[in-house]
Design a protein around this motif. Structure first.
Motif, short mmCIF file in Angstrom:
data_model
loop_
_atom_site.label_atom_id
_atom_site.label_comp_id
_atom_site.label_asym_id
_atom_site.label_seq_id
_atom_site.Cartn_x
_atom_site.Cartn_y
_atom_site.Cartn_z
N PHE A 65 56.63 13.21 -51.40
CA PHE A 65 56.47 12.63 -52.74
C PHE A 65 57.14 11.28 -52.87
O PHE A 65 57.89 10.84 -52.00
N LYS A 110 59.56 10.24 -54.91
CA LYS A 110 61.02 10.32 -54.87
C LYS A 110 61.40 11.41 -53.91
O LYS A 110 60.81 12.49 -53.95
N PRO A 111 62.37 11.14 -53.05
CA PRO A 111 62.82 12.23 -52.17
C PRO A 111 63.24 13.42 -53.02
O PRO A 111 63.95 13.25 -54.00
N ASN A 112 62.75 14.60 -52.69
CA ASN A 112 63.09 15.78 -53.49
C ASN A 112 63.55 16.95 -52.61
O ASN A 112 62.96 18.02 -52.65
N PRO A 113 64.61 16.73 -51.83
CA PRO A 113 65.14 17.88 -51.08
C PRO A 113 65.71 18.90 -52.07
O PRO A 113 65.93 18.56 -53.23
N PHE A 114 65.91 20.12 -51.61
CA PHE A 114 66.51 21.14 -52.47
C PHE A 114 68.02 20.97 -52.40
O PHE A 114 68.63 21.26 -51.38
N PRO A 115 68.64 20.50 -53.48
CA PRO A 115 70.07 20.14 -53.42
C PRO A 115 70.98 21.33 -53.22
O PRO A 115 72.08 21.20 -52.72
N ALA A 147 71.50 17.21 -50.58
CA ALA A 147 71.71 16.10 -51.50
C ALA A 147 72.78 15.14 -51.02
O ALA A 147 72.97 14.08 -51.60
N GLN A 181 67.15 11.49 -47.06
CA GLN A 181 66.56 12.58 -47.86
C GLN A 181 65.05 12.61 -47.69
O GLN A 181 64.45 13.67 -47.56
N THR A 216 59.83 17.47 -59.86
CA THR A 216 59.69 17.18 -58.43
C THR A 216 60.14 18.37 -57.59
O THR A 216 59.63 18.59 -56.50
N GLN A 217 61.10 19.16 -58.13
CA GLN A 217 61.57 20.34 -57.40
C GLN A 217 60.48 21.40 -57.35
O GLN A 217 60.25 22.02 -56.33
N ALA A 229 57.81 20.27 -54.97
CA ALA A 229 58.21 20.43 -53.57
C ALA A 229 57.92 21.85 -53.11
O ALA A 229 57.37 22.08 -52.03
N ASN A 245 63.22 29.25 -57.03
CA ASN A 245 63.86 27.99 -56.69
C ASN A 245 64.39 27.29 -57.94
O ASN A 245 65.45 26.67 -57.91
N TYR A 279 68.17 26.17 -58.53
CA TYR A 279 68.54 24.80 -58.87
C TYR A 279 69.40 24.78 -60.13
O TYR A 279 70.36 24.02 -60.22
N LEU A 335 77.36 20.24 -55.97
CA LEU A 335 76.26 20.27 -55.01
C LEU A 335 75.05 19.52 -55.53
O LEU A 335 74.39 18.78 -54.81
N VAL A 336 74.77 19.73 -56.81
CA VAL A 336 73.55 19.17 -57.38
C VAL A 336 73.69 17.68 -57.67
O VAL A 336 72.72 16.96 -57.75
N GLY A 368 74.42 15.01 -56.13
CA GLY A 368 73.76 14.04 -55.25
C GLY A 368 72.35 13.75 -55.69
O GLY A 368 71.89 12.61 -55.65
N ILE A 369 71.64 14.79 -56.12
CA ILE A 369 70.26 14.63 -56.54
C ILE A 369 70.20 14.14 -57.98
O ILE A 369 69.41 13.27 -58.33
N GLU A 376 69.88 10.33 -59.23
CA GLU A 376 68.66 9.52 -59.26
C GLU A 376 68.31 8.99 -60.64
O GLU A 376 68.17 9.76 -61.55
#
Lengths: 254, 331
Positions: free
Chosen positions: A93, A95-100, A149, A156, B209-210, B213, B227, B231, B324-325, B327-328, B331
């Motif tokens: 996608f 935006k990078p969307n790894p599972f954080p 993340a 990512q 986006t999650q 994915a 998921n 999250y 943990l979260v 970092g994401i 954005e």
């Protein structure tokens, strides 16, 4: 029946509510090649790529008509389970969307786990292979337990590519994979795309014409939901048939 | 000339601005800041006063029983005038735990249904109704518990439950209708609005986006929803803690259905028990001498600290998983 084409798209139309975003698209996408989809914002290129793995329809009010043959089989046939289709295609996608909340390892293994694979050895080898394929292994091999993340944006995105590759898809669909990345990270992803084309069919949507010229074998130009021109990238960029294409490529609008 | 370079203009301007803030304190901006800060710090004052008053009020009992108060299992205001709250602490914690056990899964399902599955307009209506439930006074829940829930459970549920699970001591013994399990159930019903409304909000806040994915990896709707829960887990924990806070502090409804029997452990889930808040509500008007009143106030103090500990622990968990979260989320 052998066909050199991975996708044969026949009179594909797509809507968001009453908005007609893709108009009668006919196109054949070749196997083991990179096909780029270019066009100005709002031309429907993202919708187009999302029609290829039935992601378009998950948005409320979205509609599709026409046929998309994948390996000669219509993915919009009533008997087809979209979940099974998506498992055969990897998607990356904007935006990078790894599972954080997952580790790097678990991110790469996410698709396999969805397929019910629990065997540790198998998972280990696939995670390593796909991270290597995504040219990320050397950077993360000592930090596989860190959160997905914790990586930089470019890393990512490569992790997302590794995640998609892990399930050994036949196709990689990339929706502006570099739009959120800096030039160095972009260059790495572009190298990666060229490498992937040896084994995979890659469809990439891009806003960046230079990128399309650099990475793709074929280019499709979409404008206001219509396919204006489709052909080899060399032809499109050096000798476009349509005046509109030429104007877009020379930067007169877009 | 030491250096031919001038300082960049923008840094110069910035200095002027910073300078102004300190030189001219009595602007409207500053006055508002002062006002807001004052009201914000009143929180500390109220909290401090509350602890102070609770400690002051429970002096008699604190001095008389010391730590014995916490581990004592006897509550005898009439003859020996001995007070111990261990059974009440257990009663509060166990009924709250039952409430969470029953209420949280239901609430998370409601939250998921509203954020992931329901069509927009339908979801909106349900959300509204769920929030309306939170506004029902707890005495109404208590009355409903006495007149509707208890007869229903006694006649239709508990006998069956005992028939199937009767060999386990927890499910044996006489069935009165009211009791530990009934208390837990009514608390569960009372925390559902809060927990489901908050969990709906935290699920809705998970970026699309999650979900995409997961879906693009070939996840089913349920796998995608799992998921989403994962999250949003720090938010989910927050929601659960809010529910726990309500369950621990809840007074009227639980008093009306739990049977109010002071004993260390009930003989089964169907037996009567007591909680901290219930004993305060029940006995405050009957407390005829200083030590009795003081003991009841100390129960309040203990309740306050139990709630405090729960909240601090919850905060720690939420902070840990937020890290943990982050970092994401950047954005």
């Amino acid at each position: 029946m052998f066909s050199p084409y991975k996708f044969e798209i026949e009179s594909l139309n797509a809507w968001f509510g009453s908005k007609h975003v893709l108009k009668n698209i006919n196109m054949k996408i070749k196997e083991k090649a990179v096909t780029a989809v270019i066009g100005p914002s709002g031309c429907g290129k993202t919708t187009f790529i999302r029609c290829l793995n039935r992601m378009h329809e998950i948005v409320p009010g979205a509609k599709v008509s026409g046929r998309v043959l994948f390996n000669g089989m219509d993915i919009y046939n009533e008997d087809v389970d979209p979940v099974q289709i998506r498992r055969k295609m990897g998607m990356v996608f904007q935006k990078p969307n790894p599972f954080p909340m997952m580790s790097i390892y678990d991110n790469a293994a996410a698709g396999l786990k969805l397929n019910g694979i629990r065997d540790k050895e198998k998972l280990d080898s696939v995670v390593e292979r796909s991270l290597k394929l995504a040219i990320l292994w050397d950077e993360v091999k000592d930090d596989l337990n860190k959160s997905g993340a914790s990586l930089s944006g470019g890393q990512q995105q490569r992790l997302c590519i590794a995640r998609a590759l892990a399930v050994e898809p036949e196709v990689m669909l990339m929706d502006e994979p570099c739009s959120a990345l800096d030039p160095i990270a972009t260059a790495k992803i572009e190298t990666l795309i060229r490498m992937l084309a040896e084994d995979y069919t890659v469809v990439i949507v891009t806003h960046n014409m230079q990128q399309a010229a650099r990475v793709s074998d074929f280019t499709a130009f979409l404008y206001l939901g219509e396919l204006i021109e489709f052909g080899s990238t060399k032809e499109i960029f050096e000798n476009p048939r349509s005046e509109l294409t030429e104007k877009y490529i020379t930067g007169e609008f877009g | 000339m030491k250096s031919s370079r001038k300082p960049p203009v923008f840094i110069h301007n910035l200095n002027v601005k910073v300078h102004k803030i300190f030189k001219k304190p009595l602007t409207g901006d500053y006055a508002f800041k002062l006002l807001a800060a004052t009201f914000a710090s009143i929180i500390f004052l109220i909290l401090g006063l509350m602890i102070y008053e609770l400690i002051k009020g429970s002096q008699l009992s604190l001095q008389r029983f010391g730590i014995e108060f916490l581990i004592g299992t006897k509550w005898d205001p009439a003859i020996s005038q001995v007070f111990g709250v261990l059974p009440l602490i257990l009663g509060t914690l166990v009924t709250s735990a039952i409430a969470l056990l029953i209420g949280v899964p239901i609430s998370l399902c409601i939250g998921l249904a509203l954020s992931e599955y329901a069509p927009k307009r339908f979801g909106f209506a349900i959300s509204f109704l769920v929030e309306l439930l939170a506004a029902v006074p707890s005495v109404i829940y208590g009355l409903w518990g006495i007149f509707t829930l208890i007869p229903f459970l006694r006649n239709n549920v508990y006998a069956y439950l005992q028939g199937i699970l009767g060999f386990i001591p927890l499910f044996s013994g006489p069935i009165y209708g009211g009791g530990v399990l009934t208390g837990g159930i009514i608390l569960a019903i009372m925390i559902i609005p809060t927990v489901s409304a908050v969990s709906r909000d935290v699920f809705s806040a998970v970026p699309n986006t999650q979900r995409e994915a997961m879906i693009s990896l070939g996840a089913t709707k349920w796998e995608t929803a799992k998921n989403v829960i994962s999250y949003a887990r720090s938010g989910v924990i927050g929601a659960i803690i809010l529910g726990l806070g309500r369950a621990v502090g809840e007074t009227m409804a639980i008093t009306m259905v739990i049977g109010n029997k002071f004993q260390l452990l009930p003989s089964s889930l169907f037996d009567a028990w007591y909680t901290m808040s219930a004993i305060i509500a029940n006995e405050f008007t009957e407390a005829t001498y200083g030590l009795y009143v003081s003991a009841l106030i100390e129960v309040g103090l203990v309740l306050f600290f139990v709630a405090l500990i729960i909240n601090v622990l919850a905060r720690l968990v939420v902070w840990r998983s937020l890290k943990l979260v982050r970092g994401i989320a950047r954005e």
